[in-house]
Design a protein around this motif. Sequence first.
Motif, PDB file in Angstrom:
ATOM      1  N   GLY A  17       0.846  -1.176   0.000  1.00 15.41           N
ATOM      2  CA  GLY A  17       0.000   0.000   0.000  1.00 15.41           C
ATOM      3  C   GLY A  17       0.888   1.234   0.000  1.00 15.41           C
ATOM      4  N   ARG A  74      -2.330 -12.365   6.995  1.00 16.75           N
ATOM      5  CA  ARG A  74      -3.764 -12.138   7.211  1.00 16.75           C
ATOM      6  C   ARG A  74      -4.032 -11.036   8.236  1.00 16.75           C
ATOM      7  NH1 ARG A  74      -4.554 -16.761   8.826  1.00 16.75           N
ATOM      8  NH2 ARG A  74      -4.802 -16.409  11.041  1.00 16.75           N
ATOM      9  N   THR A  78      -1.958  -7.718   5.160  1.00 22.11           N
ATOM     10  CA  THR A  78      -3.120  -7.433   4.307  1.00 22.11           C
ATOM     11  C   THR A  78      -3.872  -6.190   4.758  1.00 22.11           C
ATOM     12  OG1 THR A  78      -3.320  -9.710   3.536  1.00 22.11           O
ATOM     13  CG2 THR A  78      -5.314  -8.357   3.434  1.00 22.11           C
ATOM     14  N   PRO A  79      -4.201  -6.043   6.053  1.00 20.59           N
ATOM     15  CA  PRO A  79      -4.862  -4.794   6.453  1.00 20.59           C
ATOM     16  C   PRO A  79      -4.025  -3.550   6.142  1.00 20.59           C
ATOM     17  CG  PRO A  79      -5.059  -6.421   8.197  1.00 20.59           C
ATOM     18  CD  PRO A  79      -4.116  -6.984   7.168  1.00 20.59           C
ATOM     19  N   ARG A  81      -1.752  -3.197   3.833  1.00 20.94           N
ATOM     20  CA  ARG A  81      -1.762  -3.024   2.376  1.00 20.94           C
ATOM     21  C   ARG A  81      -3.024  -2.286   1.932  1.00 20.94           C
ATOM     22  NH1 ARG A  81       0.240  -7.784   1.238  1.00 20.94           N
ATOM     23  NH2 ARG A  81      -1.700  -8.913   1.449  1.00 20.94           N
ATOM     24  N   GLN A  82      -4.113  -2.487   2.657  1.00 19.13           N
ATOM     25  CA  GLN A  82      -5.397  -1.854   2.349  1.00 19.13           C
ATOM     26  C   GLN A  82      -5.580  -0.518   3.082  1.00 19.13           C
ATOM     27  OE1 GLN A  82      -7.977  -5.098   3.463  1.00 19.13           O
ATOM     28  NE2 GLN A  82      -7.563  -6.207   1.573  1.00 19.13           N
ATOM     29  N   GLY A  83      -4.546  -0.070   3.806  1.00 22.66           N
ATOM     30  CA  GLY A  83      -4.601   1.214   4.497  1.00 22.66           C
ATOM     31  C   GLY A  83      -5.292   1.161   5.852  1.00 22.66           C
ATOM     32  N   ALA A  84      -5.512  -0.028   6.362  1.00 22.21           N
ATOM     33  CA  ALA A  84      -6.189  -0.212   7.654  1.00 22.21           C
ATOM     34  C   ALA A  84      -5.189  -0.748   8.681  1.00 22.21           C
ATOM     35  CB  ALA A  84      -7.353  -1.191   7.508  1.00 22.21           C
ATOM     36  N   TRP A 126       6.286  -7.900  -1.462  1.00 19.04           N
ATOM     37  CA  TRP A 126       5.713  -6.728  -0.789  1.00 19.04           C
ATOM     38  C   TRP A 126       6.767  -5.867  -0.126  1.00 19.04           C
ATOM     39  CZ3 TRP A 126       1.102  -6.245  -2.552  1.00 19.04           C
ATOM     40  CH2 TRP A 126       0.357  -7.369  -2.857  1.00 19.04           C
TER      41      TRP A 126
END
Length: 184
Positions: A17, A74, A78-79, A81-84, A126
């Motif tokens: 991200g 997980r 992943t969070p 990468r999604q900005g969370a 990543w």
Amino acid sequence: MAREDVGLVLAAAPRLGRTRLVLVDGPSGAGKTFYAAGLAEALAEVGLSVATVHTDDLLDGWDDQFTYWSRLDRQVLTPIRQGAPGGYHPYDWHLRRFGTEWTAVWPADVVIVEGVGCGRAEGRAWASLTVYVHAPAAVRRARSIVRDGPSMQPVLREWRRREAIHFAADATAAQADLRIDGSA
């Protein structure tokens, strides 16, 4: 901790991200945690927000040496990468189970993941920078005795045997962007 290392991180594009992921790998006792802490401090000194994840907190005991990756991906990567925010329940090595307290990992400018096996092929796509910290076996064993005590050495001998197999199969050191001598 060299200033050049900060420059390498700054020069690398974010690949998770908006976050630069730095993977600090190497054998047990090589100095990964020390190096990661110094890098985090140096990055913060130049004004970057930094979060550090220790893979020892994600292992499900001694036999989970390399299968933690799915939890890391997980729950943390992943969070982010999604900005969370991501996070995890750290493993309690004394109780031999995951704890109940949640450790949040916010999508910082730089997220440093340090621990045996984190620089593996699955993570390199990543990562903005992969670092392999090494030290002579005698240095690593001596550090282990001081850190973990003599009674843990039989378990750690098996740990070191498995990590050597992993590093050879994954070609972790050869694939790293930066190799650091952690023996100093």
